[in-house]
Design an enzyme around this catalytic site. Structure first.
Site, PDB file in Angstrom:
ATOM      1  N   TYR A 160     -44.520  73.536  91.923  1.00  0.00           N
ATOM      2  CA  TYR A 160     -43.367  74.368  91.576  1.00  0.00           C
ATOM      3  C   TYR A 160     -42.064  73.618  91.840  1.00  0.00           C
ATOM      4  CZ  TYR A 160     -40.381  78.550  91.396  1.00  0.00           C
ATOM      5  OH  TYR A 160     -39.414  79.471  91.084  1.00  0.00           O
ATOM      6  N   GLU A 167     -41.345  70.372  92.456  1.00  0.00           N
ATOM      7  CA  GLU A 167     -41.096  69.143  91.681  1.00  0.00           C
ATOM      8  C   GLU A 167     -40.988  69.456  90.194  1.00  0.00           C
ATOM      9  OE1 GLU A 167     -40.024  66.695  93.094  1.00  0.00           O
ATOM     10  OE2 GLU A 167     -41.182  66.024  94.814  1.00  0.00           O
ATOM     11  N   LYS A 227     -39.672  72.155  88.957  1.00  0.00           N
ATOM     12  CA  LYS A 227     -38.313  72.674  88.759  1.00  0.00           C
ATOM     13  C   LYS A 227     -37.277  71.560  88.909  1.00  0.00           C
ATOM     14  CE  LYS A 227     -38.729  77.236  88.127  1.00  0.00           C
ATOM     15  NZ  LYS A 227     -38.120  77.956  86.997  1.00  0.00           N
ATOM     16  N   GLY A 256     -42.437  84.539 112.688  1.00  0.00           N
ATOM     17  CA  GLY A 256     -41.438  85.386 112.013  1.00  0.00           C
ATOM     18  C   GLY A 256     -40.011  84.930 112.242  1.00  0.00           C
TER      19      GLY A 256
END
Ligand code: UDP
Length: 313
Positions: free
Chosen positions: A145, A147, A149, A207
């Site tokens: 995703y 690379e 983009k 978290g």
């Protein structure tokens, strides 16, 4: 003036809101989607509009249509979906960009690319400004995703420099709201669905990682304003909400807002999960005279309402 506008990924979460807004502005909208993550439910209410047209099309193949503007949003965007078939994800970003840029070149259309905060990877600069080049693992699980983009951005700027294309590159940060898919594993949809079902809230890691969440209406407004900027203003431009929250904080807010009895459980942090993310939106503020207006609480309430209806709870 009525324009003919192509929205690729037009039946997805962002795409469907964008189609709706463009139709409301009086434009003619062509929605192209292969329905891998896009859903008909997202656009069914638009089908009666004579100025709305849907094409089942995968942008890794060429598309021959006549349009004035192109919003290139097509690509699975959540880790679960983009990692399901990583090769196809890269193809969608790279071949898809080549096809849509080719189309824009032929018909002399202005074209906007939905790029992403993921181009910054796990950033070492905080908050992220557009001139930061990023910290991306080129062979990790997110690379297909990230690379993909990044390469799409390269193509956009090369088509601009080499062929004079009128491009706009928007880097979209975490966005949420109605029509997110319940099963796409994004943190906001996961937590809300878990809370509404009374299931444990799954916080990955401790978290303490942060994200900045933008409500969909604010984001769509920014995309349309960006598309309306003068030729030559290309970006890249960060679009998102600069208010930063930890994931644990988000979990607690969702529990409070839904009145859920869910308890919070801790699961392992996924590989290459960015520790912090917050856009510097000075450029968007200045150029678009825009900033997000909808606070997290209000956006979450709208989103909870949507999922309540969807789940019938
Ligand atoms: N996350 C989480 N529990 C979930 C889903 C996600 O704690 O059930 C975390 C995830 O590890 C990440 C953050 O929430 O740190 C945002 O995840 P999301 O997939 O929504 O977006 P992205 O990582 O692409 O920003």
């Amino acid at each position: 003036m009525r324009k003919r506008i192509l929205v690729t990924g037009g039946s997805g979460f962002l795409g469907s809101h964008l189609c709706e807004r463009l139709l409301a502005q009086g434009h003619e909208v062509l929605c192209a989607d292969n329905f891998y993550t896009g859903r008909k439910e997202n656009i069914v209410h638009l089908l009666a509009d004579p100025y709305f047209e849907v094409l089942r099309h995968d942008i890794t193949f060429p598309l021959y249509v006549e349009v004035d503007e192109i919003y290139n949003l097509a690509c699975p965007a959540s880790p679960i979906h983009y990692q399901f078939d990583p090769v196809q994800t890269t193809k969608t970003s790279v071949h898809g960009a080549i096809n849509m840029l080719g189309l824009a070149k032929r018909v002399k259309a202005r074209i906007l690319q939905a790029s992403t905060s993921e181009v910054y990877g796990d950033p070492t600069v905080h908050p992220q400004t557009e001139d930061y080049w990023g910290n991306v693992n080129p062979h990790g699980l997110r690379a297909c995703y990230d690379e993909g983009k990044r390469c799409a951005e390269t193509l956009f700027f090369d088509y601009h420099r080499q062929h004079g294309l009128d491009i706009k590159v928007a880097r979209i940060f975490n966005t949420f709201g109605p029509r997110m898919a319940a099963n796409d594993g994004r943190v906001v949809s996961n937590f809300i669905v878990q809370a509404l079902r009374g299931e444990p809230i799954t916080v990955y890691g401790d978290g303490s990682q942060t994200r900045s969440f933008c409500y969909v209406d604010d984001l769509i407004e920014a995309l349309i304003r960006f598309m309306g900027t003068e030729k030559g203003f290309t970006g890249p431009m960060n679009l998102g909400n600069p208010t930063e929250f930890t994931i644990l904080d988000l979990a607690q807010r969702v529990v409070e807002l839904t009145g859920a009895k869910s308890k919070i459980i801790y699961l392992p942090l996924p590989e290459n999960d960015p520790m912090q993310r917050r856009p510097d939106i000075s450029l968007a503020r200045k150029t678009l005279d825009w900033e997000p207006k909808i606070p997290l609480e209000q956006g979450l309430a709208e989103t909870v309402e949507y999922f309540r209806k969807m789940l019938g709870s």
